[in-house]
Write an enzyme that holds these catalytic residues in place. Structure first.
Site, PDB file in Angstrom:
ATOM      1  N   ASN A  81     -11.311  23.825 -21.103  1.00  0.00           N
ATOM      2  CA  ASN A  81     -10.775  25.062 -21.680  1.00  0.00           C
ATOM      3  C   ASN A  81     -10.474  26.135 -20.629  1.00  0.00           C
ATOM      4  OD1 ASN A  81     -10.094  25.344 -24.502  1.00  0.00           O
ATOM      5  ND2 ASN A  81     -12.197  24.688 -24.948  1.00  0.00           N
ATOM      6  N   ASP A  96     -12.525  18.476 -22.025  1.00  0.00           N
ATOM      7  CA  ASP A  96     -11.780  19.710 -22.266  1.00  0.00           C
ATOM      8  C   ASP A  96     -12.591  20.843 -21.662  1.00  0.00           C
ATOM      9  OD1 ASP A  96     -10.474  21.924 -23.186  1.00  0.00           O
ATOM     10  OD2 ASP A  96     -10.712  21.472 -25.322  1.00  0.00           O
ATOM     11  N   ASP A 126      -3.406  19.049 -30.504  1.00  0.00           N
ATOM     12  CA  ASP A 126      -2.707  19.973 -29.611  1.00  0.00           C
ATOM     13  C   ASP A 126      -2.959  19.634 -28.146  1.00  0.00           C
ATOM     14  OD1 ASP A 126      -5.328  20.703 -30.098  1.00  0.00           O
ATOM     15  OD2 ASP A 126      -4.941  22.841 -30.317  1.00  0.00           O
ATOM     16  N   HIS A 127      -3.861  18.707 -27.884  1.00  0.00           N
ATOM     17  CA  HIS A 127      -4.120  18.187 -26.541  1.00  0.00           C
ATOM     18  C   HIS A 127      -3.531  16.783 -26.414  1.00  0.00           C
ATOM     19  CE1 HIS A 127      -7.413  21.136 -25.437  1.00  0.00           C
ATOM     20  NE2 HIS A 127      -7.395  21.262 -26.751  1.00  0.00           N
ATOM     21  N   ASN A 132      -9.102  15.378 -26.126  1.00  0.00           N
ATOM     22  CA  ASN A 132      -9.561  16.252 -27.210  1.00  0.00           C
ATOM     23  C   ASN A 132      -8.712  15.906 -28.424  1.00  0.00           C
ATOM     24  OD1 ASN A 132      -9.653  18.377 -29.142  1.00  0.00           O
ATOM     25  ND2 ASN A 132     -10.492  19.759 -27.607  1.00  0.00           N
ATOM     26  N   GLU A 152     -14.161  17.142 -29.443  1.00  0.00           N
ATOM     27  CA  GLU A 152     -13.854  17.758 -30.738  1.00  0.00           C
ATOM     28  C   GLU A 152     -13.646  16.686 -31.806  1.00  0.00           C
ATOM     29  OE1 GLU A 152     -11.574  21.791 -32.257  1.00  0.00           O
ATOM     30  OE2 GLU A 152     -10.951  20.896 -30.355  1.00  0.00           O
ATOM     31  N   TYR A 200     -17.251  19.176 -23.600  1.00  0.00           N
ATOM     32  CA  TYR A 200     -16.329  20.043 -24.326  1.00  0.00           C
ATOM     33  C   TYR A 200     -16.795  21.485 -24.130  1.00  0.00           C
ATOM     34  CZ  TYR A 200     -13.955  22.172 -28.374  1.00  0.00           C
ATOM     35  OH  TYR A 200     -13.208  22.985 -29.190  1.00  0.00           O
TER      36      TYR A 200
END
Length: 263
Positions: free
Chosen positions: A152, A150, A253-254, A10, A37, A108
């Site tokens: 999540n 991802d 951030d990933h 991501n 993303e 995603y």
């Protein structure tokens, strides 16, 4: 036997972070990169950098500013498919078939907002419904498949920095974990992350931007996953995460995940 090296990341805007994508590809020399993303329309995707590095095959599903997924490959890609598991046209999935016969599905999953209540937070309901549609797809799946992206959701207690403190936090709530478990059971998916790094070993893929020093606080979660059909899991020779990428200039951030297969 040929070695096949597949990465998933991501990237949180492929154009904003194109320099670290290049750095990653030059260091890791993966055959295929799956991005989530991407936040870019198909007609403005940064093809040039990838082609400079020998990646000539693309399957992309993008939209401006939000979401977007891409499969970028040195190897031919066939039989593109897109599932609208969000049921609203958002660009959250793209899939292909590789020459070796494996299908590669890049997804995603929605984050789900901040409140873990379908009635108070429609985004949370959309996330659960998204997973429900994935479960129905997975139940009918016949082809050997590698599912990456991802998700999540951090499913295990050891997949988050504090199980007790995150039980009511979206991404680690019991209903999300239970729903992801039903998805895994629907095709006997093998979680390659925990196959190669068994619990309770530390294994995170995401750290919030809010932390002043992400490494020192180490409040991570394992939100990104690579799952394999049982017959594909038998081909896997390694799986690892690239944690140093979180400290690169203007990081996502990933962090990236990599699986190696003998095909």
């Amino acid at each position: 036997m040929a070695k096949l090296k597949i990465a998933s990341w991501n990237i949180n805007s492929v154009r904003a972070r194109i320099d670290i994508v290049r750095q990653f590809l030059e260091e890791q020399q993966v055959d295929i990169l799956c991005l989530q993303e991407t936040k870019v329309r198909d007609d403005t995707f940064p093809f040039g950098m990838f082609r400079d590095l020998g990646y000539d095959h693309f399957e992309i599903n993008g939209q401006p500013m939000h979401h977007g997924v891409a499969i970028i490959s040195k190897l031919p890609l066939h039989d593109n498919g897109r599932h609208d598991w969000q049921d609203n046209g958002e660009a959250r999935h793209v899939g292909v078939r590789l020459d070796c016969g494996i299908r590669l599905e890049n997804v995603y999953v929605p984050a789900g907002g901040d409140i873990p209540d379908r009635d108070l937070n429609p985004k949370f309901g959309q996330k659960l419904d998204f997973l429900g549609r994935m479960i129905r797809w997975s139940e009918e799946l016949k082809e050997p498949t590698l599912l990456v992206g991802d998700f999540n959701i951090a499913p295990l207690e050891c997949d988050v920095w504090s199980h007790k403190q995150l039980l009511d936090v979206v991404s680690h709530t019991p209903i999300e974990v239970e729903t992801l478990g039903r998805l895994q059971a629907s095709h006997d998916w093998v979680d390659l992350g925990r196959s190669f790094v068994p619990p309770p070993a530390r294994l995170y893929t995401w750290w919030s931007y809010r932390a002043q020093d992400w490494a020192a606080s180490d409040r991570g979660r394992r939100l990104d996953h690579m799952w394999a059909s049982p017959e594909v899991a038998k081909l896997a020779t390694d799986h690892y995460v690239c944690e140093p990428c979180r400290s690169w200039i203007r990081p996502s951030d990933h962090i990236p995940l990599i699986t190696e297969l003998d095909v």
